[in-house]
Design an enzyme around this catalytic site. Structure first.
Site, PDB file in Angstrom:
ATOM      1  N   ASP A  48       0.835  -1.202   0.000  1.00 43.62           N
ATOM      2  CA  ASP A  48       0.000   0.000   0.000  1.00 43.62           C
ATOM      3  C   ASP A  48       0.867   1.248   0.000  1.00 43.62           C
ATOM      4  O   ASP A  48       1.705   1.433   0.886  1.00 43.62           O
ATOM      5  CB  ASP A  48      -0.882  -0.019   1.255  1.00 43.62           C
ATOM      6  CG  ASP A  48      -1.740   1.222   1.381  1.00 43.62           C
ATOM      7  OD1 ASP A  48      -2.849   1.225   0.821  1.00 43.62           O
ATOM      8  OD2 ASP A  48      -1.287   2.197   2.010  1.00 43.62           O
ATOM      9  N   TYR A  53       2.658   9.928  -0.142  1.00 53.34           N
ATOM     10  CA  TYR A  53       3.763   9.382   0.653  1.00 53.34           C
ATOM     11  C   TYR A  53       5.114   9.721   0.022  1.00 53.34           C
ATOM     12  O   TYR A  53       6.160   9.596   0.672  1.00 53.34           O
ATOM     13  CB  TYR A  53       3.678   7.851   0.787  1.00 53.34           C
ATOM     14  CG  TYR A  53       2.454   7.297   1.472  1.00 53.34           C
ATOM     15  CD1 TYR A  53       1.541   8.114   2.129  1.00 53.34           C
ATOM     16  CD2 TYR A  53       2.206   5.928   1.470  1.00 53.34           C
ATOM     17  CE1 TYR A  53       0.408   7.585   2.735  1.00 53.34           C
ATOM     18  CE2 TYR A  53       1.087   5.384   2.084  1.00 53.34           C
ATOM     19  CZ  TYR A  53       0.192   6.221   2.708  1.00 53.34           C
ATOM     20  OH  TYR A  53      -0.927   5.674   3.307  1.00 53.34           O
ATOM     21  N   LYS A  78      -2.944   5.973  -4.025  1.00 47.48           N
ATOM     22  CA  LYS A  78      -4.053   6.881  -3.701  1.00 47.48           C
ATOM     23  C   LYS A  78      -3.880   8.236  -4.380  1.00 47.48           C
ATOM     24  O   LYS A  78      -2.751   8.745  -4.500  1.00 47.48           O
ATOM     25  CB  LYS A  78      -4.131   7.081  -2.179  1.00 47.48           C
ATOM     26  CG  LYS A  78      -4.105   5.789  -1.404  1.00 47.48           C
ATOM     27  CD  LYS A  78      -4.280   5.967   0.089  1.00 47.48           C
ATOM     28  CE  LYS A  78      -3.909   4.675   0.809  1.00 47.48           C
ATOM     29  NZ  LYS A  78      -2.463   4.516   1.059  1.00 47.48           N
ATOM     30  N   HIS A 111      -7.673   9.681  -1.575  1.00 49.36           N
ATOM     31  CA  HIS A 111      -6.968   9.610  -0.279  1.00 49.36           C
ATOM     32  C   HIS A 111      -7.759  10.247   0.870  1.00 49.36           C
ATOM     33  O   HIS A 111      -7.675   9.794   2.012  1.00 49.36           O
ATOM     34  CB  HIS A 111      -5.589  10.265  -0.407  1.00 49.36           C
ATOM     35  CG  HIS A 111      -4.586   9.774   0.583  1.00 49.36           C
ATOM     36  ND1 HIS A 111      -3.244   9.772   0.365  1.00 49.36           N
ATOM     37  CD2 HIS A 111      -4.740   9.236   1.823  1.00 49.36           C
ATOM     38  CE1 HIS A 111      -2.612   9.284   1.414  1.00 49.36           C
ATOM     39  NE2 HIS A 111      -3.503   8.942   2.316  1.00 49.36           N
TER      40      HIS A 111
END
Ligand code: A2P
Length: 276
Positions: A48, A53, A78, A111
């Site tokens: 994931d 990120y 996401k 997200h």
């Protein structure tokens, strides 16, 4: 069969591994690359990540370099929470695939229902626009399942009322001590699978006295109690660690917490915000 190899079936028939590997806060470059390779080496098959990120590049490279068939790895990313247009979502998806060096995603999520830096915004129309782009990508076979993250009931109702494809997943913070009953009951009633980020309460759960004592009773670690709890609650936890010993530990949850002990864990109230 080991829990690590078990799957849930999403509402469109796609299989989701019960345990995934989370990569939030693992820096791009060597750290994320090595961590994802370690997770894959040790049997994890769901990785994931998220555009937010900043590590999609290394996560994708590890997936490609792992020598494991792409079809056997479930990859989630996401859409950044501030992208709330059809064109923006289309562009962001292409960027994610290019950055990861992959030609499809298994799961793509919005997200957040509102931009993380503007939590009071009304993004209802924007969520529909972004989700409609994801529906097009899904129907074109570019993504195997689509869903949302951090969505509340009203945010999901907005999607259901204005879009065609019921989200397959809602990824939310889910750990012992956090009361998610209402959103979980709602999601389960319409076939949306919960995936759980921060199953260890960002680490806070590990020092909780009740959890520690229960871990001793079952001869496991507090982290294993937390991850097993999420699975017995029918969610798909996404533990993350950069240490191989912990990556392995977090995947070894082949024991059963009794109903009585689940009830004790259900009654713990622990919100990490209280530690801020
Ligand atoms: P590290 O990467 O140094 O192992 P959460 O998944 O709830 O967000 O928690 C993640 C945090 O918990 C990370 O800081 C991670 O640190 C730590 N962690 C992950 N697995 C374990 C474990 N089995 N035992 C102790 N700490 C862990």
């Amino acid at each position: 069969m080991k829990t690590l190899h078990q799957t849930y079936t999403l509402n469109n028939g796609v299989k989701l591994p019960k345990i995934g590997y989370g990569t939030w806060q693992i820096p791009n470059g060597e750290p994320a690359y090595k961590a994802v390779l370690l997770a894959l080496k040790n049997g994890y098959r769901h990785i994931d990540t998220a555009a937010d990120y900043g590590n999609e590049e290394s996560v994708g490279k590890a997936v490609r370099d792992s020598n494991i068939s792409r079809k056997k790895i479930f990859v989630t990313s996401k859409l950044k929470s501030h992208i709330k247009t059809y064109e923006g979502a289309m562009e962001a998806f292409e960027k994610t695939l290019n950055t990861m060096g992959l030609d499809y995603l298994d799961l793509y999520l919005i997200h957040g229902p509102r931009p993380f830096d503007n939590p009071n915004a009304n993004s209802d129309k924007g969520n529909v626009a972004a989700y409609r782009a994801m529906e097009k990508l899904y129907k074109d076979g570019r993504i195997r399942a689509i869903g949302v993250s951090n969505f509340e009931i009203s945010d999901i109702e907005n999607i259901l009322n204005n879009c065609d494809v019921t989200p397959a997943v809602n990824q939310i913070g889910y750990f012992i001590g956090l009361d998610n009953d209402e959103i979980q009951d709602y999601c389960e009633s319409i076939g949306i699978q919960i995936t759980s980020f921060s199953p260890l309460a960002i680490g806070y759960a590990l020092s909780n006295e009740t959890i520690r004592k229960m871990a001793e009773k079952y001869n496991v670690t507090p982290a294993q109690i937390c991850i097993r709890y999420d699975i017995q609650k029918n969610t798909a936890p996404l533990p993350k660690s950069t240490h191989e010993s912990r990556i392995i530990e977090n995947s070894q949850v082949d024991f059963t917490i009794s109903e009585g002990d689940m009830e004790i864990l259900n009654n713990i109230r622990m919100d990490p915000r209280q530690f801020d």
